[in-house]
Design an enzyme around this catalytic site. Structure first.
Site, PDB file in Angstrom:
ATOM      1  N   HIS A 100       0.334   0.079  -1.646  1.00 23.50           N
ATOM      2  CA  HIS A 100      -0.998  -0.313  -1.788  1.00 23.50           C
ATOM      3  C   HIS A 100      -1.650   1.026  -2.464  1.00 23.50           C
ATOM      4  O   HIS A 100      -1.012   2.005  -2.234  1.00 23.50           O
ATOM      5  CB  HIS A 100      -1.984  -0.284  -0.443  1.00 23.50           C
ATOM      6  CG  HIS A 100      -1.306  -1.427   0.643  1.00 23.50           C
ATOM      7  ND1 HIS A 100      -0.258  -1.557   1.228  1.00 23.50           N
ATOM      8  CD2 HIS A 100      -2.155  -2.276   1.080  1.00 23.50           C
ATOM      9  CE1 HIS A 100      -0.411  -2.547   2.122  1.00 23.50           C
ATOM     10  NE2 HIS A 100      -1.378  -3.080   1.829  1.00 23.50           N
ATOM     11  N   ASP A 103      -1.966   3.916   0.107  1.00 28.23           N
ATOM     12  CA  ASP A 103      -0.566   4.404   0.570  1.00 28.23           C
ATOM     13  C   ASP A 103      -0.170   5.478  -0.342  1.00 28.23           C
ATOM     14  O   ASP A 103       0.445   6.586   0.180  1.00 28.23           O
ATOM     15  CB  ASP A 103       0.260   3.510   0.647  1.00 28.23           C
ATOM     16  CG  ASP A 103       0.055   2.322   1.337  1.00 28.23           C
ATOM     17  OD1 ASP A 103      -0.524   2.435   2.269  1.00 28.23           O
ATOM     18  OD2 ASP A 103       0.355   1.088   1.000  1.00 28.23           O
TER      19      ASP A 103
HETATM   20  C1  XLS Z   1      -0.607  -7.054   6.776  1.00 26.65           C
HETATM   21  C2  XLS Z   1       0.226  -7.415   5.621  1.00 26.65           C
HETATM   22  C3  XLS Z   1       0.116  -6.439   4.490  1.00 26.65           C
HETATM   23  C4  XLS Z   1       0.310  -7.022   3.318  1.00 26.65           C
HETATM   24  C5  XLS Z   1      -0.195  -6.255   2.011  1.00 26.65           C
HETATM   25  O1  XLS Z   1      -0.347  -7.442   7.769  1.00 26.65           O
HETATM   26  O2  XLS Z   1       0.978  -8.052   6.086  1.00 26.65           O
HETATM   27  O3  XLS Z   1       0.799  -5.445   4.859  1.00 26.65           O
HETATM   28  O4  XLS Z   1       1.471  -7.273   3.122  1.00 26.65           O
HETATM   29  O5  XLS Z   1      -1.717  -5.517   2.237  1.00 26.65           O
END
Ligand code: XLS
Ligand code: NI
Ligand code: NI
Length: 435
Positions: A100, A103
Site C-alpha cells: 500500500h 506502508d
Molecule cells: C484487508 C485486506 C487488505 C487488502 C489490501 O482485510 O485484505 O489487506 O488485501 O488493501
C-alpha cells in the site's frame, strides 16, 4: 548490514528434513503438470504485514522485534526498511511483493508531501527490484487508516474526501506503473456502512463506480496495462462492506459496466467471514472469467475476525489449487500471503517460519491437486452426473431453442425421471486418499 545475519537462503531439503529453516515440499523448479512450482504458485509477500505489522491486538501493544527499524515515521527509516524487505525476499525465495502507498512511505502533512515521500521510496524500490529481479505483483492505496476515511473514501458522504481518495488512487496507480506492477488492487477499506439510518446507499455505490471508471480512464491514459482487481470482504471494519463477496462484486461490476476492466482478488479469510468456502468464491469468480489473484491466508474457524493467519490447512490449499488449475492457472495474479504471524511469534526468524509454513502447505496442495486431477475419478463423476444433458434435447434446452410447451410434450408419456446418488461421501473419500 544484514537484518537477518543468522539466516541464509532457505533451500528445499525434502519431506524428511528436520531443518526448520528449509522447505520440505516447496521445490521451486520442480515440474508439476509440466510447469515449475514457482510458476504455478507465484508467491508474493505483503509489505504491510511483513514489514509494518507490529503484532498488536485490541488488548495489547505490538510485540514484533524489528531491530532494523528505529520506530520513527522518518523517510530515512522507510528507505532502510526497503532494504530489509528485499533481503527477506531474497532469503525466503519469493519473487513478488505487494504494497500500500502508506506502508512503504510515510504520510506527510499534505498530499503533496505524501506524494513526494512515495516518489522517494519508489526510487528505492525500483533500484532494489533491478538489482534483485524481484517484481511487484500489485500495488494499492491505503484508503482506510487516516481519520478522513473514517466514513468511507470513494463512498464518503463528503465530496472532498472522495476527491482526496481519487488523488491518492491516481498517485498509487502511477507508482505501481513505474514499478512495473502486474496489477493494482482496490480493497474497499471502509467502503460500506455502519448503519443504514445515516446512509444513502445508492449514492455511495454510484460514487464508488465513478471512481473506478476514472481509474480505468487514467490507466489507459498513462498506458498502464496491469490488471485491476477488486478484493471482496463482507464486513470489518464496517458492518457491511459493499464488496461483500464474489457474487456481490460481479453484480456491481456488471451493473456499472466495469466487467471488462476488473477481476477479483480473493482472500480466504474474507470468504470465511462471508460464510463461504474459498472454493465457492473462486468458482463463482472463475466461472465469470474474473478470477484474478489470491490473498493466501486463513482465519481461525470460530473467531469471526479477519485474523490473517498463514495458511497451514492442506485440505484448504488443495481446493484452492484445484480451482486455480481448473481455470488454467494465474496470468497476472499470484498467491499473496496477506498474513501475519501470531502475536506470540515475535522474533524476526518467525517471519521465515511462517512463510515457510505457508509455502510448504501450498506446495503440498499443488501436488495433491495434480494427483487428484491425474486420477480423474472426481472429474469423471461430475461429467457423468450431467450426461443426460449431452442428449439432443439437452443441447436444445441449453441452446435456448425450446419452450415450456415443447418440454411438456417431451415429458408426457415418459416414465418418472430416475435420479442417481450424488455420492458425496465417496468423493470425499477419494479426495482424502490423496491428502
Ligand atoms: C484487508 C485486506 C487488505 C487488502 C489490501 O482485510 O485484505 O489487506 O488485501 O488493501
Ligand atoms: Ni487482502
Ligand atoms: Ni483481509
Amino acid at each position: 548490514m544484514s537484518a537477518f545475519p543468522d539466516i541464509s537462503k532457505i533451500e528445499y531439503e525434502g519431506p524428511d528434513s528436520k531443518n526448520l529453516l528449509a522447505f520440505k515440499h516447496y521445490n521451486p523448479d520442480e515440474l508439476v503438470e509440466g510447469k515449475a512450482m514457482k510458476d504455478h504458485l507465484r508467491f508474493a509477500s505483503p509489505y504491510w504485514h511483513t514489514m509494518r505489522n507490529p503484532l498488536s491486538d485490541p488488548f495489547g501493544v505490538g510485540t514484533a522485534q524489528m531491530p532494523w527499524d528505529d520506530g520513527t515515521e522518518s523517510l530515512e527509516n522507510a528507505k532502510h526498511r526497503v532494504g530489509v524487505f528485499f533481503e527477506f525476499l531474497e532469503k525466503i525465495g519469493i519473487d513478488y511483493y505487494c504494497f500500500h502507498d502508506r506502508d512503504v512511505a510515510p504520510e506527510g502533512a499534505t498530499l503533496t508531501e505524501s506524494n513526494a515521500n512515495l516518489d522517494a521510496i519508489a526510487e528505492v524500490l525500483e533500484s532494489y527490484q533491478q538489482s534483485t529481479g524481484k517484481k511487484l505483483l500489485w500495488g494499492t492505496a491505503c484508503l482506510f487508516t487516516n481519520h478522513r476515511y473514517g466514513q468511507g473514501a470513494a463512498t464518503s458522504p463528503e465530496l472532498d474526501v472522495f476527491a482526496y481518495a481519487a488523488a491518492q488512487v491516481k498517485k498509487a496507480i502511477e507508482v505501481t506503473h513505474r514499478l512495473g506492477g502486474e496489477g493494482y488492487t482496490f480493497w474497499g477499506g471502509r467502503e460500506g456502512y455502519s448503519t443504514l439510518l445515516n446512509t444513502n446507499m445508492k449514492r455511495e455505490l454510484d460514487h464508488l463506480a465513478a471512481l473506478l471508471h476514472m481509474a480505468v480512464a487514467f490507466k489507459q491514459e498513462i498506458g498502464f496495462d496491469g490488471q485491476f482487481y477488486i478484493e471482496p470482504k463482507p464486513k470489518e471494519p464496517t458492518t457491511h462492506q459493499y464488496d461483500s463477496d464474489s457474487a456481490a462484486c460481479l453484480n456491481f461490476l456488471r451493473q456499472y459496466d466495469l466487467m471488462d476492466h476488473f477481476k477479483l482478488n480473493l482472500e480466504t479469510n474474507h470468504a470465511e467471514l462471508a460464510g463461504h468456502t474459498m472454493q465457492h468464491e473462486m468458482r463463482v469468480a472463475a466461472d465469470a472469467g474474473a478470477l484474478g489473484s489470491v490473498d493466501a491466508n486463513s482465519g481461525t474457524e470460530f473467531i469471526g475476525w479477519d485474523t490473517d493467519e498463514f495458511p497451514t490447512n492442506i485440505y484448504g490449499t488443495t481446493t484452492i489449487m484445484l480451482e486455480l488449475m481448473r481455470m488454467g492457472g494465474f496470468t497476472t495474479g499470484g498467491l499473496n500471503f496477506d498474513a501475519k504471524r501470531r502475536r506470540d511469534s515475535f522474533e524476526p526468524v518467525d517471519l521465515f517460519h511462517s512463510h515457510i509454513a505457508g509455502m510448504d502447505t501450498f506446495a503440498r496442495g499443488l501436488k495433491i491437486a495434480a494427483a487428484i486431477r491425474a486420477d480423474g475419478r472426481i472429474e469423471e463423476f461430475v461429467t457423468d452426473r450431467y450426461s443426460s444433458w449431452d442428449s439432443e434435447m439437452g443441447a436444445r434446452v441449453e441452446g435456448g431453442q425450446v419452450s415450456l410447451a415443447d418440454l411438456e410434450a417431451y415429458i408426457i408419456g415418459r416414465e418418472e425421471p430416475t435420479i442417481r446418488s450424488g455420492r458425496q461421501e465417496v468423493l470425499e473419500s477419494i479426495f482424502n486418499q490423496f491428502i
